[in-house]
Design an enzyme around this catalytic site. Structure first.
Site, mmCIF file in Angstrom:
data_model
loop_
_atom_site.group_PDB
_atom_site.id
_atom_site.type_symbol
_atom_site.label_atom_id
_atom_site.label_comp_id
_atom_site.label_asym_id
_atom_site.label_seq_id
_atom_site.Cartn_x
_atom_site.Cartn_y
_atom_site.Cartn_z
ATOM 1 N N HIS A 50 3.232 -3.873 -1.212
ATOM 2 C CA HIS A 50 3.775 -2.553 -1.519
ATOM 3 C C HIS A 50 5.301 -2.642 -1.604
ATOM 4 C CE1 HIS A 50 0.148 -0.003 0.048
ATOM 5 N NE2 HIS A 50 -0.239 -1.029 -0.701
ATOM 6 N N GLU A 52 7.790 -1.101 -0.071
ATOM 7 C CA GLU A 52 8.539 -1.180 1.184
ATOM 8 C C GLU A 52 8.403 -2.563 1.815
ATOM 9 O OE1 GLU A 52 7.023 3.126 0.807
ATOM 10 O OE2 GLU A 52 6.286 1.122 0.344
ATOM 11 N N CYS A 80 2.954 4.610 3.140
ATOM 12 C CA CYS A 80 1.585 4.546 3.649
ATOM 13 C C CYS A 80 1.654 4.019 5.087
ATOM 14 C CB CYS A 80 0.730 3.636 2.766
ATOM 15 S SG CYS A 80 1.053 1.879 3.006
ATOM 16 N N CYS A 83 3.091 0.446 5.369
ATOM 17 C CA CYS A 83 4.522 0.369 5.097
ATOM 18 C C CYS A 83 5.340 1.031 6.201
ATOM 19 C CB CYS A 83 4.829 0.994 3.743
ATOM 20 S SG CYS A 83 4.152 0.015 2.380
#
Length: 153
Positions: A50, A52, A80, A83
């Protein structure tokens, strides 16, 4: 505002490259961007890639440290749970986000079930969560406790 715009540009860059979804992030220290990343799930075939997490990994390499204390994370969307956990473990001082998780859900990125699972983690109809003890399950912890040269984090 400048750093959030950079996070959004990073999201667009990744999407245009076909790397992954519409998410980007930058990490700032002392008013300077020291790392960035965008979603790379598709290109790496890695569900943890992801924006991040990618930004944190890139930044840690750039500064040669796992500790991002004194840094701020600007991300194009509310993190999320994975993250958010990565941001907390990296020790960033602040997390700024653009879009909400509801905005992401509207276009098919619904992580609400993960947030809900973490509120009450237990076996459900989608997954099983159960402790599975074996004879030496605490051995790594015992070894760590006795280690003289450990680096706490």
């Amino acid at each position: 505002m400048e750093f959030m715009k950079l996070a959004i540009e990073e999201a667009k860059k990744g999407m245009l490259a076909g790397d992954g979804g519409p998410f980007g992030a930058v990490i700032v220290k002392d008013g300077k961007v020291i790392g960035s990343g965008h979603n790379m799930v598709l290109v790496t075939k890695d569900p943890t890639a992801h924006a991040e997490v990618t930004a944190i990994r890139n930044t840690c390499k750039n500064v040669d440290s796992f500790d991002l204390s004194g840094c701020q994370l600007y991300t194009s969307c509310y993190p999320c749970p994975m993250c958010m956990g990565a941001a907390l473990w990296s020790r960033v001082d602040a997390i700024y986000y653009g879009a909400t998780s509801s905005d992401a859900a509207e276009i098919g990125f619904g992580d609400h079930e993960f947030h809900e699972f973490l509120q009450n983690p237990k076996t459900d109809d989608k997954r099983k969560l159960e402790q599975f003890k074996v004879e030496n399950y605490l051995e790594p912890f015992q070894m760590w406790a006795k280690k003289d040269d450990k680096t706490p984090y």
